[in-house]
Design an enzyme around this catalytic site. Sequence first.
Site, mmCIF file in Angstrom:
data_model
loop_
_atom_site.group_PDB
_atom_site.id
_atom_site.type_symbol
_atom_site.label_atom_id
_atom_site.label_comp_id
_atom_site.label_asym_id
_atom_site.label_seq_id
_atom_site.Cartn_x
_atom_site.Cartn_y
_atom_site.Cartn_z
ATOM 1 N N LYS A 81 32.129 11.685 54.627
ATOM 2 C CA LYS A 81 33.554 12.003 54.641
ATOM 3 C C LYS A 81 34.366 10.765 54.245
ATOM 4 O O LYS A 81 33.971 9.636 54.542
ATOM 5 C CB LYS A 81 33.987 12.406 56.056
ATOM 6 C CG LYS A 81 33.424 13.708 56.575
ATOM 7 C CD LYS A 81 33.889 13.944 58.013
ATOM 8 C CE LYS A 81 33.278 15.199 58.613
ATOM 9 N NZ LYS A 81 33.802 16.426 57.992
ATOM 10 N N ASP A 95 30.633 13.741 63.703
ATOM 11 C CA ASP A 95 30.240 14.169 62.359
ATOM 12 C C ASP A 95 30.785 13.207 61.325
ATOM 13 O O ASP A 95 31.977 13.194 61.037
ATOM 14 C CB ASP A 95 30.762 15.588 62.088
ATOM 15 C CG ASP A 95 30.436 16.053 60.675
ATOM 16 O OD1 ASP A 95 29.499 15.500 60.069
ATOM 17 O OD2 ASP A 95 31.112 16.982 60.197
ATOM 18 N N ASP A 116 34.487 17.729 66.736
ATOM 19 C CA ASP A 116 33.555 18.698 66.163
ATOM 20 C C ASP A 116 32.649 19.325 67.229
ATOM 21 O O ASP A 116 31.826 20.180 66.919
ATOM 22 C CB ASP A 116 32.709 18.037 65.069
ATOM 23 C CG ASP A 116 32.516 18.951 63.862
ATOM 24 O OD1 ASP A 116 33.231 19.961 63.762
ATOM 25 O OD2 ASP A 116 31.643 18.656 63.031
ATOM 26 N N LYS A 146 29.076 25.279 68.632
ATOM 27 C CA LYS A 146 28.750 24.117 67.795
ATOM 28 C C LYS A 146 29.100 22.853 68.565
ATOM 29 O O LYS A 146 30.257 22.644 68.943
ATOM 30 C CB LYS A 146 29.529 24.183 66.487
ATOM 31 C CG LYS A 146 29.372 22.948 65.594
ATOM 32 C CD LYS A 146 30.297 23.050 64.382
ATOM 33 C CE LYS A 146 30.313 21.740 63.596
ATOM 34 N NZ LYS A 146 31.279 21.773 62.469
ATOM 35 N N ASP A 188 27.657 17.675 54.643
ATOM 36 C CA ASP A 188 28.820 17.813 55.522
ATOM 37 C C ASP A 188 29.052 19.265 55.935
ATOM 38 O O ASP A 188 29.928 19.544 56.733
ATOM 39 C CB ASP A 188 30.071 17.245 54.837
ATOM 40 C CG ASP A 188 31.210 17.010 55.817
ATOM 41 O OD1 ASP A 188 30.934 16.860 57.030
ATOM 42 O OD2 ASP A 188 32.379 16.983 55.385
ATOM 43 N N ARG A 244 27.009 24.781 60.294
ATOM 44 C CA ARG A 244 26.398 26.098 60.066
ATOM 45 C C ARG A 244 24.872 26.022 60.129
ATOM 46 O O ARG A 244 24.217 27.018 60.446
ATOM 47 C CB ARG A 244 26.884 26.665 58.730
ATOM 48 C CG ARG A 244 26.470 25.900 57.509
ATOM 49 C CD ARG A 244 27.314 26.242 56.285
ATOM 50 N NE ARG A 244 28.668 25.727 56.418
ATOM 51 C CZ ARG A 244 29.631 25.903 55.517
ATOM 52 N NH1 ARG A 244 29.381 26.600 54.418
ATOM 53 N NH2 ARG A 244 30.826 25.405 55.697
#
Length: 483
Positions: free
Chosen positions: A257, A250, A268, A245, A327, A331
């Site tokens: 967030k 992010d 991230d 990833k 958020d 995935r």
Amino acid sequence: MKFQITDKNIGSVKADCELVFIIDKNFENKFIKDKEAFEFLGFDGEGAQLVQSSNTIYVGIPKLEADELRLGASKAYGAIKNLKIKSLKVASYHVGCDRLSIQSIVEGFLLGSYEFNKYKSKNKPVSLEEVIISTQELNDVKIDLDKAKKGVKQGEIIASATNFSKDIVNEIPEIYTPLKMAKDAKDLAKELKNVTCEVYDEKFLEKEKMNAFLAVNRASANPPRLIHLTYKPRDAKKRIVFVGKGLTYDSGGLSLKPADYMLTMKSDKSGAAAAMGIIKGASELNLPFEIHAILGATENMIGGNAYKPDDVLISRSGVTIEVRNTDAEGRLVLADCLSFAQDLKPDLLIDMATLTGACVVGLGEYTSAIMGNNEELKHEFKTKSKASGELTAVLEFNPHLRELVKSQIADISNTASSRYGGAITAGIFLDKFIKDEYKDIWIHQDIAGPAYTEKAWGYNQSGATGAGVRMNLYYLNAMAKEL
């Protein structure tokens, strides 16, 4: 810092300072020549203590194990790094393996001496240039010289690969965009033996119908990149594919967030950074495997064209995804990257990601989670990677938790209907994108806890730790020995 191996008696080796480990507060070994000074100095066998009269640094370790030697070497470095000591000598401490006994000390010094200080206007100089390690053990049984030299080499390679990954993760988001990651991957391929790199742009992602990946990038001013690094030695015994990833930043997207949680989100990209470090280490170790690293590099930002909660995305594999939280973006990127990775027909498939805060809540900041469908494979990984010093915990997929990621309008939801078991439900989400023929050879590693911490711990400084690099290289090394 350079390392020298000698088979001379440690007493005959010349150096500015000597390192002696105190094991379990035991002051009985013959290398301790300053017992009388300990009482005056208040040294009880814990921590580090420099005795100037004998130019000896004593470091307490609770037991004689590989990771305790790493921690001890790191403590010794911390105690003397600001002193005018150019050379340090140390005897060997056997942990059951000649090579690992030396390798652990080397890794401890190199991991403990890492600094990310490029943005500081002033830096304190470090005098230590050389560490001399004698093959003489405490009990006068000598470590094999050739194995000791191999330990130095492997320790240098693995620590260097880890520190390489740290540099990537610590770099600021203004500088480290997906394009920067692509450039670093290309540069890495040029430097390494048997390594090539292909970089694919957004047009390729569109052609491949990687719509989940593209959705995450939609509001970013920086275009995404799919990066494919390949290490291919002659007569490779297995094909192993790592998927990382690579969220270079992010914000959380429209499911924004809170400000405090946005801080540190440069980390991230830790999964992709670890995959790059593994390629570097594998090449330099000459591992007998064909190893691929598939990196999904993008930002998750906000804007009028951002993907939205309630959207339904059609992934590369054809699985439809209901977006309930923007958020939960990592995935989505991994779903398409895992689909791409399976086209390579791997013998082993491993993904690494700072995927869930739930994993940190469940396991703490220092432990990575291992998930997958094959219980034997997960426990084999944990066992063979243990000597690396990285802490792992095996989490099991629960059939009841599978119900929580079902969607009313799509094949699967990108978040669960319950806040509990979030690390496992994220892994279950990824499992939806693993083909039946690869389910038993897939491992998901959630490195969200140890990848980046805001306080130093062990031989890790505050910031990036290179989580995932050492445990996977140790695992690959263990596999190579069995061939």
